[in-house]
Design an enzyme around this catalytic site. Structure first.
Site, PDB file in Angstrom:
ATOM      1  N   VAL A 260       0.867  -1.168   0.000  1.00 40.38           N
ATOM      2  CA  VAL A 260       0.000   0.000   0.000  1.00 40.38           C
ATOM      3  C   VAL A 260       0.908   1.224   0.000  1.00 40.38           C
ATOM      4  O   VAL A 260       2.069   1.143   0.398  1.00 40.38           O
ATOM      5  CB  VAL A 260      -0.954   0.025   1.221  1.00 40.38           C
ATOM      6  CG1 VAL A 260      -2.016  -1.057   1.085  1.00 40.38           C
ATOM      7  CG2 VAL A 260      -0.189  -0.132   2.523  1.00 40.38           C
ATOM      8  N   SER A 261       0.392   2.344  -0.445  1.00 42.38           N
ATOM      9  CA  SER A 261       1.250   3.511  -0.673  1.00 42.38           C
ATOM     10  C   SER A 261       1.559   4.333   0.569  1.00 42.38           C
ATOM     11  O   SER A 261       2.473   5.144   0.571  1.00 42.38           O
ATOM     12  CB  SER A 261       0.621   4.417  -1.740  1.00 42.38           C
ATOM     13  OG  SER A 261       0.502   3.719  -2.957  1.00 42.38           O
ATOM     14  N   ALA A 262       0.799   4.154   1.630  1.00 45.90           N
ATOM     15  CA  ALA A 262       1.010   4.963   2.836  1.00 45.90           C
ATOM     16  C   ALA A 262       0.809   4.115   4.088  1.00 45.90           C
ATOM     17  O   ALA A 262       0.114   3.084   4.061  1.00 45.90           O
ATOM     18  CB  ALA A 262       0.054   6.154   2.851  1.00 45.90           C
TER      19      ALA A 262
END
Length: 214
Positions: free
Chosen positions: A8-10
């Site tokens: 996931v990006s964050a």
């Protein structure tokens, strides 16, 4: 051996949707690797850990191609390293019909050529989509700024409580650590606020506070 990689990006995003898929496929928890950071490059701790673990004959599951990465050249390089140099296979669960290296492997040498060409096209499309999203985000920020929306952390105001504690600290009645504790401020925040106060008001409020309390 079955291995799975999720991303996931964050840090505040939840990878649970990906994990549910991996578990349903019988991947053991110890063989599931998840990074919580951007896919702009492959310098991710859990990805690198998984990369070291892969052996010939292993099967690596991805939720989607862009979970592997978002860099056009990097995706192709990593895919070929895993499938051709190591001899493992990759399956992207969001489109198994297209992204299953086992199908290309069954075609022999011509399969390697087709796999490279096909992957190049799809990776290029994924990167272009990333660039479009970034452009839309930039345009959205510019529109919001033009409408008066401010970004970044809100600046704390100089409050009477800060001035009172500042005066005590400046007079030598308390030490800086006591002032920080009273204001519930960290070291950097405290001294930054002191600088802002002194530069903006030149101590005038400090003098006013002293007079108003006499």
């Amino acid at each position: 051996m079955k291995i799975a990689y999720g991303r996931v990006s964050a840090k505040d995003q939840n990878p649970e949707r990906q994990l549910i898929k991996f578990r349903a496929l019988g991947v053991e928890e110890r063989n599931i690797f998840v990074d919580k950071q951007s896919g702009k490059n492959f310098d991710r701790p859990y990805y690198q850990a998984m990369r070291l673990m892969i052996r010939a004959g292993d099967l690596i599951y991805l939720d989607a191609l862009d979970r592997l990465g978002r860099d056009y050249d990097g995706i192709i390089r990593e895919w070929q390293y895993i499938t051709q140099e190591i001899g493992a296979d990759i399956v992207c669960l969001d489109n198994e019909t297209l992204f299953d290296s086992r199908k290309f492997r069954a075609m022999g040498d011509i399969g390697k050529v087709l796999e490279t060409q096909f992957l190049s096209i799809l990776a290029y499309v994924a990167e272009q989509e990333r660039k479009k999203n970034r452009q839309r985000q930039t345009e959205g920020i510019e529109v919001a700024k033009a409408a008066g929306v401010k970004f970044g952390r809100p600046k704390q105001n100089i409050t009477p409580e800060f001035i009172r504690v500042y005066n005590h600290w400046k007079s030598g009645a308390i030490k800086a650590v006591e002032a920080m504790r009273e204001l519930d401020m960290k070291n950097r925040t405290f001294y930054r606020r002191v600088k802002e106060y002194e530069q903006s008001f030149g101590g005038e409020f400090s003098k006013y506070e002293e007079l108003s309390t006499n």
